[in-house]
Enzyme design. Structure first.
Site, PDB file in Angstrom:
ATOM      1  N   TYR A 293       0.849  -1.196   0.000  1.00  0.00           N
ATOM      2  CA  TYR A 293       0.000   0.000   0.000  1.00  0.00           C
ATOM      3  C   TYR A 293       0.884   1.245   0.000  1.00  0.00           C
ATOM      4  CZ  TYR A 293      -4.265   2.645   1.057  1.00  0.00           C
ATOM      5  OH  TYR A 293      -5.349   3.493   1.009  1.00  0.00           O
ATOM      6  N   TYR A 343      -5.835   5.484  -7.060  1.00  0.00           N
ATOM      7  CA  TYR A 343      -6.091   5.350  -5.635  1.00  0.00           C
ATOM      8  C   TYR A 343      -7.531   4.896  -5.446  1.00  0.00           C
ATOM      9  CZ  TYR A 343      -6.382   6.408  -0.658  1.00  0.00           C
ATOM     10  OH  TYR A 343      -6.563   6.312   0.699  1.00  0.00           O
TER      11      TYR A 343
END
Length: 391
Positions: A293, A343
């Protein structure tokens, strides 16, 4: 009844919308498009889906999605909190439902107009009223209002402990952008990033420059999860769940865990990794690729250490050695990541891990039997290990 989730569920379908800065449609429309795509990719009928799992902050109600897509009777409707920290736990909940017989086919999804609508990067504002304001109120008088400012604090401490690693952060940004050059779905496809451009970009919150920070994106992504046995009869090669976890640590806050004994470590990630490794019977050396991430580049270094790919303080050297590149020891964020693809709160990263297991990534490593995926950093999080089907 299984006592572990190892090999009890598999990801059999991927659906995603185009990623953009202005979708021009509602978040519900994005969610429905992604969910329909995952179902079609798996090759089943919508009415065969009997479970839906999404993020607590997703604006699209499950019943609205179900009605719009044409799903049948549902046995599971569930949500997971903590933003990007939910990217893996939504898969965990779906896997548990499949493994225990609660559901046959579960779709997990996340859809947001994260650029044209409410922007996560704007941080704390008057329209956000949650219990987190209790601890955020201690930082706001000092101008620490955004995720970038919170991560900058941890990154500064990391550099204090281990030395300046600005060059390694630059390499994370550039290598990730290089991966995006081969991915037509990436926002930065056809837009390479040089080291000179990186260093000439403006400061966001020192030591973070513009390209150390992920994008804000409009789009949606969904995954269909079923049993490995059922997945073998569907259209795609199954990505079998070897291990999956959710983890927090004592005294955790939401991205502002500044009271932890070592602010430059990620104990919740360490715990998530330990659990996933134990379930799978695998370790760091067995991972052929990773999807970490990457909301901010320093988080990649910290995660490499948390998941055992290198020792404490060795993340920068691991990156400097070229490990993250397509031909490196651990090809990482081969889709372009949150930095250069999109995102979608990390769900698009899980989708890329599935493509790696299928062997169809745009940056496919020569060997890829197992992939590790992480959820959001600094919040209750999770780790997922996907592997090829041996059945």
């Amino acid at each position: 009844m299984p006592t572990t989730l190892r090999d009890e569920a598999a990801i059999a379908g991927i659906g995603q919308t185009p990623y953009s800065k202005n979708s021009g449609v509602s978040e519900l429309a994005l969610a429905c498009q992604a969910v329909r795509g995952a179902i079609a990719d798996a090759g089943i009928e919508p009415r065969e889906v009997d479970g839906l799992v999404t993020f607590l902050m997703d604006s699209s109600d499950e019943v609205e999605v179900a009605r719009s897509v044409g799903l049948g009777d549902l046995s599971l409707l569930s949500r997971v909190a903590y933003g990007g920290g939910a990217a893996v736990p939504i898969v965990q909940q779906a896997a548990m439902a499949v493994a225990t017989g609660v559901c046959r086919h579960v779709v997990v999804y996340r859809a947001l107009n994260g650029r044209s609508g409410q922007r996560m990067g704007q941080g704390v504002s008057g329209d956000i009223i949650t219990s987190d304001l209790i601890h955020w109120s201690w930082y706001m008088p000092f101008g620490m209002l955004t995720p970038a400012s919170w991560v900058a604090m941890a990154a500064t401490r990391y550099m204090h402990e281990y030395g300046d690693c600005a060059d390694a952060l630059a390499q994370v940004a550039v290598v990730t952008r290089n991966h995006a050059q081969n991915n037509p779905a990436a926002a930065f496809y056809g837009k390479p990033l040089s080291l000179e451009e990186y260093y000439n970009s403006r400061w966001i919150c020192e030591p973070l420059r513009l390209f150390d920070c992920c994008q804000e994106t409009d789009g949606g992504c969904a995954l269909l999860i079923t049993s490995p046995e059922r997945a073998r009869d569907l259209q795609q090669r199954p990505a079998v769940i070897r291990g999956v976890s959710q983890a927090s640590f004592d005294g955790q806050e939401q991205m502002t865990s500044f009271y932890r004994p070592d602010m430059h470590r990620l104990p919740e990630m360490e715990r998530a990794g330990e659990t996933a490794y134990a379930q799978s019977g695998l370790g760091p050396a067995d991972m052929d690729a990773a999807i970490l991430y990457d909301a901010f580049t320093p988080e990649v270094l910290m995660q490499l250490e948390a998941f055992g790919f290198c020792g404490p303080g060795e993340g920068a050297d691991f990156v400097r050695d070229g490990a993250l590149a397509a031909g490196g020891r651990l090809p990482t964020n081969t889709h372009g990541g949150l930095l250069s693809e999109a995102y979608i709160h990390g769900v698009n990263g899980v989708a890329e891990a599935v493509r790696l297991i299928r062997g169809v990534s745009h940056n496919q490593p020569e060997r890829c039997e197992h992939v590790l995926v992480s959820s959001g950093v600094g919040v209750p999080t999770g780790a997922l290990i996907l592997g090829r089907d041996n059945g």
